[in-house]
Design a protein around this motif. Structure first.
Motif, mmCIF file in Angstrom:
data_model
loop_
_atom_site.group_PDB
_atom_site.id
_atom_site.type_symbol
_atom_site.label_atom_id
_atom_site.label_comp_id
_atom_site.label_asym_id
_atom_site.label_seq_id
_atom_site.Cartn_x
_atom_site.Cartn_y
_atom_site.Cartn_z
ATOM 1 N N THR A 111 24.776 33.986 -19.302
ATOM 2 C CA THR A 111 23.761 34.908 -18.766
ATOM 3 C C THR A 111 24.416 36.103 -18.082
ATOM 4 O O THR A 111 23.999 37.256 -18.263
ATOM 5 C CB THR A 111 22.843 34.177 -17.782
ATOM 6 O OG1 THR A 111 22.183 33.096 -18.454
ATOM 7 C CG2 THR A 111 21.809 35.120 -17.205
ATOM 8 N N ALA A 112 25.431 35.818 -17.267
ATOM 9 C CA ALA A 112 26.131 36.889 -16.558
ATOM 10 C C ALA A 112 26.836 37.822 -17.543
ATOM 11 O O ALA A 112 26.875 39.048 -17.359
ATOM 12 C CB ALA A 112 27.137 36.302 -15.574
ATOM 13 N N ALA A 113 27.412 37.237 -18.602
ATOM 14 C CA ALA A 113 28.101 38.047 -19.611
ATOM 15 C C ALA A 113 27.122 38.957 -20.345
ATOM 16 O O ALA A 113 27.425 40.122 -20.634
ATOM 17 C CB ALA A 113 28.828 37.135 -20.600
ATOM 18 N N LEU A 114 25.941 38.436 -20.639
ATOM 19 C CA LEU A 114 24.925 39.253 -21.294
ATOM 20 C C LEU A 114 24.484 40.394 -20.378
ATOM 21 O O LEU A 114 24.267 41.530 -20.839
ATOM 22 C CB LEU A 114 23.723 38.387 -21.670
ATOM 23 C CG LEU A 114 22.573 39.108 -22.381
ATOM 24 C CD1 LEU A 114 23.056 39.738 -23.679
ATOM 25 C CD2 LEU A 114 21.424 38.144 -22.642
ATOM 26 N N ASP A 115 24.383 40.089 -19.093
ATOM 27 C CA ASP A 115 24.036 41.134 -18.125
ATOM 28 C C ASP A 115 25.125 42.207 -18.093
ATOM 29 O O ASP A 115 24.833 43.407 -17.990
ATOM 30 C CB ASP A 115 23.863 40.503 -16.740
ATOM 31 C CG ASP A 115 23.255 41.463 -15.731
ATOM 32 O OD1 ASP A 115 22.546 42.394 -16.160
ATOM 33 O OD2 ASP A 115 23.490 41.288 -14.515
ATOM 34 N N ALA A 116 26.387 41.762 -18.175
ATOM 35 C CA ALA A 116 27.500 42.711 -18.204
ATOM 36 C C ALA A 116 27.407 43.607 -19.438
ATOM 37 O O ALA A 116 27.663 44.814 -19.370
ATOM 38 C CB ALA A 116 28.824 41.965 -18.192
ATOM 39 N N ARG A 117 27.044 43.027 -20.555
ATOM 40 C CA ARG A 117 26.902 43.797 -21.800
ATOM 41 C C ARG A 117 25.823 44.872 -21.653
ATOM 42 O O ARG A 117 26.016 46.033 -22.049
ATOM 43 C CB ARG A 117 26.538 42.843 -22.946
ATOM 44 C CG ARG A 117 26.260 43.508 -24.306
ATOM 45 C CD ARG A 117 27.548 44.057 -24.888
ATOM 46 N NE ARG A 117 27.410 44.378 -26.295
ATOM 47 C CZ ARG A 117 26.839 45.475 -26.799
ATOM 48 N NH1 ARG A 117 26.335 46.362 -25.968
ATOM 49 N NH2 ARG A 117 26.789 45.678 -28.092
ATOM 50 N N GLN A 118 24.707 44.504 -21.071
ATOM 51 C CA GLN A 118 23.606 45.453 -20.915
ATOM 52 C C GLN A 118 23.949 46.554 -19.908
ATOM 53 O O GLN A 118 23.668 47.741 -20.128
ATOM 54 C CB GLN A 118 22.351 44.707 -20.483
ATOM 55 C CG GLN A 118 21.813 43.764 -21.554
ATOM 56 C CD GLN A 118 20.701 42.865 -21.046
ATOM 57 O OE1 GLN A 118 20.526 42.692 -19.837
ATOM 58 N NE2 GLN A 118 19.946 42.261 -21.966
ATOM 59 N N LYS A 119 24.600 46.160 -18.807
ATOM 60 C CA LYS A 119 24.962 47.158 -17.796
ATOM 61 C C LYS A 119 26.109 48.039 -18.290
ATOM 62 O O LYS A 119 26.239 49.201 -17.855
ATOM 63 C CB LYS A 119 25.325 46.463 -16.478
ATOM 64 C CG LYS A 119 24.098 45.951 -15.713
ATOM 65 C CD LYS A 119 24.474 45.414 -14.358
ATOM 66 C CE LYS A 119 23.243 45.160 -13.482
ATOM 67 N NZ LYS A 119 22.269 44.233 -14.042
ATOM 68 N N PHE A 120 26.939 47.529 -19.171
ATOM 69 C CA PHE A 120 27.987 48.334 -19.789
ATOM 70 C C PHE A 120 27.344 49.491 -20.553
ATOM 71 O O PHE A 120 27.752 50.657 -20.432
ATOM 72 C CB PHE A 120 28.811 47.445 -20.726
ATOM 73 C CG PHE A 120 30.019 48.118 -21.327
ATOM 74 C CD1 PHE A 120 30.726 49.095 -20.634
ATOM 75 C CD2 PHE A 120 30.466 47.757 -22.598
ATOM 76 C CE1 PHE A 120 31.856 49.703 -21.192
ATOM 77 C CE2 PHE A 120 31.586 48.348 -23.159
ATOM 78 C CZ PHE A 120 32.271 49.322 -22.454
ATOM 79 N N GLU A 121 26.325 49.197 -21.326
ATOM 80 C CA GLU A 121 25.616 50.240 -22.074
ATOM 81 C C GLU A 121 24.955 51.238 -21.126
ATOM 82 O O GLU A 121 24.991 52.460 -21.359
ATOM 83 C CB GLU A 121 24.560 49.601 -22.983
ATOM 84 C CG GLU A 121 25.137 48.765 -24.124
ATOM 85 C CD GLU A 121 24.038 48.110 -24.955
ATOM 86 O OE1 GLU A 121 22.867 48.123 -24.506
ATOM 87 O OE2 GLU A 121 24.363 47.604 -26.041
ATOM 88 N N ALA A 122 24.347 50.702 -20.050
ATOM 89 C CA ALA A 122 23.666 51.588 -19.098
ATOM 90 C C ALA A 122 24.655 52.498 -18.379
ATOM 91 O O ALA A 122 24.369 53.685 -18.142
ATOM 92 C CB ALA A 122 22.895 50.749 -18.081
ATOM 93 N N ALA A 123 25.832 51.960 -18.030
ATOM 94 C CA ALA A 123 26.843 52.765 -17.346
ATOM 95 C C ALA A 123 27.356 53.878 -18.255
ATOM 96 O O ALA A 123 27.526 55.036 -17.819
ATOM 97 C CB ALA A 123 28.003 51.884 -16.890
#
Length: 338
Positions: A111-123
């Motif tokens: 779950t945390a890794a998926l959140d990192a993936r999404q926030k990577f795109e947002a950043a």
């Protein structure tokens, strides 16, 4: 006794000439009262235009600097917002990554890794912000997007870490990819789309400029993106089948994001310092422009009271001329003899 008189035709032309002259003065005074500017500038400056020309030149120069300062203010403010958004994404992600890493729960790690993936795109989206058709972090190549899409970066990283079987080895390979010099096949070659040359300085005032030279090639931003990418790689299947390794990689992701915080803060502080200089220069430009406008007004401005008084005098003279013309037009030989 001999009398010298004016003939009817001559008197008619004389009346017309007076009327034209009065109408000309009326038009001039009406224009001065409406615009507030003297129509006879040569007379206002006694034939010496040097002072007025110098003021006008200074005002045009200040206008150009005000435009540049306004552009710089917009650019710096938008850049500050973009950096702040990326920083907030990192600050919001890091605690969740640390919790997942210490929980030893594969589900939480995923779950945390998926959140990192999404926030990577947002950043990346935030850092790719552009204003007035200019990208903020591309150096002088403002027409080119500074950072490739997250999908492209993760694809390049997956190739770079191929064969790595430990969290430490994978993290080291990712770090080497982000730190690689131009020509090394890393971030600067495959992900950074801007120019190595910083954006040209903004001219704020005579002899004063400000540089907003931050680019997406800055080490602080590369470290920030590295932190996001480490967590995102876990969501892409890195170290699959090794729960402890994936947890360790998520922890390294959080630590990298937290370590980049001070560097991002320094970057934002530099932008903030530039914003302060821009604001100060804009204030000075406005004050100087106001002073020059007052000085110019003292030279070319028509006094409204004097102009209105003169206009009233001309109006009275025109009415008198019309009255006199009307009476003269009624004279006849019979009236004269009678």
């Amino acid at each position: 006794m001999n009398y010298v008189s004016t003939g009817d035709m001559a008197r008619t032309f004389q009346m017309r000439r007076h009327n034209v002259e009065l109408q000309r003065h009326l038009t001039r005074l009406s224009g001065e009262l409406t615009t507030g500017v003297k129509s006879d500038l040569a007379g206002a400056v006694s034939g010496d235009f040097r002072a007025l020309s110098a003021i006008d030149h200074s005002l045009k120069t200040l206008k150009a600097h005000r435009t540049a300062a306004a552009e710089a203010e917009l650019f710096a403010g938008t850049l500050q917002t973009a950096l702040g958004t990326a920083e907030e994404l990192a600050e919001g992600l890091a605690p969740g990554l640390l919790i997942a890493a210490t929980s030893a729960s594969p589900a939480l790690v995923d779950t945390a890794a998926l959140d990192a993936r999404q926030k990577f795109e947002a950043a990346i989206s935030a850092l790719n912000t552009r204003i007035a058709d200019r990208y903020l972090l591309s150096g002088d190549a403002t027409d080119r997007k500074p950072i490739s899409d997250a999908r492209v970066i993760l694809g390049s990283l997956s190739a770079a870490v191929a064969g790595q079987t430990t969290a430490a080895g994978l993290a080291s390979a990712v770090s080497a990819w982000f730190d690689a010099v131009p020509g090394g096949g890393g971030y600067l070659d495959t992900a950074y789309g801007g120019s190595p040359t910083p954006l040209a300085p903004f001219d704020l005032a005579p002899g004063e400029s400000v540089t907003l030279g931050a680019t997406a090639a800055d080490p602080a931003l590369r470290r920030l993106l590295e932190g996001f990418a480490l967590g995102a790689l876990v969501s892409e299947g890195a170290l699959s089948g090794d729960p402890s390794g994936r947890a360790a990689l998520v922890k390294t992701s959080a630590e990298t994001l937290l370590a980049s915080a001070s560097q991002i803060a320094d970057l934002r502080a530099a932008v903030g310092s530039a914003e302060a200089r821009i604001s100060s220069a804009a204030t000075r430009n406005s004050a100087e422009s106001a002073a020059l406008e007052i000085a110019r007004g003292g030279i070319v401005a028509a006094d409204p009271y004097e102009t209105a008084s003169a206009l009233e005098t001309i109006r009275t003279q025109i009415e008198t001329l019309y009255t006199l013309t009307a009476r003269l037009s009624r004279l006849s030989l019979a009236d004269h003899l009678g």
